[in-house]
Design a protein around this motif. Structure first.
Motif, PDB file in Angstrom:
ATOM      1  N   VAL A  82      -0.870  -0.979  -4.126  1.00 59.09           N
ATOM      2  CA  VAL A  82       0.139  -0.987  -5.531  1.00 59.09           C
ATOM      3  C   VAL A  82       0.481  -2.690  -6.149  1.00 59.09           C
ATOM      4  CG1 VAL A  82       1.757   0.182  -6.377  1.00 59.09           C
ATOM      5  CG2 VAL A  82       0.140   0.993  -5.075  1.00 59.09           C
ATOM      6  N   GLU A 104       0.636  -1.360  -0.481  1.00 59.83           N
ATOM      7  CA  GLU A 104      -0.433  -0.143  -0.104  1.00 59.83           C
ATOM      8  C   GLU A 104       1.187   0.682  -0.337  1.00 59.83           C
ATOM      9  OE1 GLU A 104      -2.865   0.526   2.910  1.00 59.83           O
ATOM     10  OE2 GLU A 104      -4.171  -1.639   2.159  1.00 59.83           O
ATOM     11  N   LYS A 155      -3.249   3.483  -0.878  1.00 64.28           N
ATOM     12  CA  LYS A 155      -4.020   2.938  -2.343  1.00 64.28           C
ATOM     13  C   LYS A 155      -3.332   1.536  -2.379  1.00 64.28           C
ATOM     14  CE  LYS A 155      -6.377   6.649  -3.234  1.00 64.28           C
ATOM     15  NZ  LYS A 155      -7.885   6.275  -2.587  1.00 64.28           N
ATOM     16  N   VAL A 175      -3.194   0.031  -9.755  1.00 59.50           N
ATOM     17  CA  VAL A 175      -3.135   0.214  -9.026  1.00 59.50           C
ATOM     18  C   VAL A 175      -4.678   0.844  -8.538  1.00 59.50           C
ATOM     19  CG1 VAL A 175      -2.896   3.255  -7.371  1.00 59.50           C
ATOM     20  CG2 VAL A 175      -1.057   2.005  -8.426  1.00 59.50           C
TER      21      VAL A 175
END
Length: 331
Positions: free
Chosen positions: A10, A4, A8, A55
């Protein structure tokens, strides 16, 4: 990578591949008095890197980016140390291979946004750009038949070595660019009242644009990339239950070129096509599945033409409709 960043999710991966290829093309050469064996050897190598990143923008959206280099080797027919000849009253065409062809590489950059509506629907839109290096293209020249090295016995009655022939062979061109946009959509219509809640649709479309110079009679002419359609699209509407289901599909492909042309014509290719197909199935309680299919329901023709401007007819093929009925059994 699976972590993250700024809250978010990733995910990413990267890699590199090395390739090395040895090529040997064997054939015969016509010397005018005899056929002599010939063997041409070639070697090439390189590196192919790749990077992919995804993402999780939010719960229903994913952004993706990729960059990579791919290799596309020449077709075996293009590498052959041999040729083919087509005779005609006005001359003819000779196509030869080129064992010294090198593969072309494609440096690609792609990006997309994917939107998900739970498990019932999705929408994706993406853009791409590809830089092709040493793209394989066609070189066509007009010369007297006597200069081609083929025996005079191949000519039609009444012809001699002075008759002009189109001689073409594949060569490594200066390169080409392809850029485009693609989108896809899928949705189950579960929000409709019964029995229409079993309906759904799948659709996708692509726009791609690319061109490359072709040598025709010593002149450089820029043509659309061979085998590349500017527009293509597919759509399917379906109805699915646990017991039975059916699908009606359409597939569209825009016009495209297959060669550089000849005899004064610039470009050979096919006109746009649109095919409609149908499929249905029924599941019995004992594991038996009955399947029916219909292919090319409209009996759409395939039209081949010569010359981008005049579109002179070469062939128009109608293959007919095809219907099949079959069964499968699972146990």
């Amino acid at each position: 990578l699976n972590t993250e960043i700024l809250g978010k999710g990733v995910r990413a991966n990267a890699g590199v591949r090395y390739y090395s290829t040895d090529l040997s093309s064997d054939g015969t050469l016509n010397t005018g008095t005899s056929l002599q064996p010939v063997s041409i050897k070639h070697k090439y190598n390189g590196w192919l890197p790749a990077l992919n990143v995804a993402v999780d923008v939010n719960e229903g959206m994913v952004a993706r980016f990729s960059a990579n280099r791919d290799i596309s080797r020449p077709a075996l027919g293009d590498l052959a140390a041999a040729g083919s000849l087509t005779t005609a009253p006005f001359g003819g065409t000779i196509s030869t291979g080129n064992p010294n062809l090198t593969p072309f590489t494609s440096d690609s950059i792609e990006g997309s946004l994917e939107f998900y509506d739970g498990k019932v629907g999705s929408f994706t839109i993406g853009v791409f750009y590809k830089k092709l290096k040493s793209f394989i293209t066609s070189q066509t020249s007009i010369m007297p038949y006597s200069q081609t090295g083929f025996p005079l016995s191949f000519l039609l009655p009444g012809q001699d070595g002075s008759i002009l022939y189109n001689v073409s062979r594949p060569v490594n061109g200066p390169g080409a660019d392809i850029q485009g946009l693609e989108a896809s959509f899928q949705r189950n219509f579960d929000f409709l009242p019964a029995p229409f809640n079993h309906l759904g649709v799948v659709a996708n479309g692509t726009y791609a644009d690319g061109s490359s110079p072709v040598i025709i009679s010593g002149q450089s002419v820029t043509l659309p990339l061979f085998q590349l359609s500017k527009y293509s699209a597919n759509a399917t509407i379906y109805y699915e239950t646990d017991t039975w289901g059916m699908r009606l599909s359409t597939a569209y492909r825009d016009k495209y070129l297959t060669g550089a042309g000849g005899n004064g014509n610039i470009g050979d290719g096919y006109k746009a096509t649109n095919n409609i197909d149908f499929a249905a199935h029924y599941n019995t309680a004992g594991g038996l599945r009955i399947v029916a299919e219909g292919v090319n329901l409209t009996n759409a023709p395939i039209t081949q033409y010569s010359d981008l401007v005049e579109k002179r007819l070469i062939a128009r093929t109608v293959s007919g409709r095809t219907f099949t009925l079959g069964v499968t059994y699972e146990f």
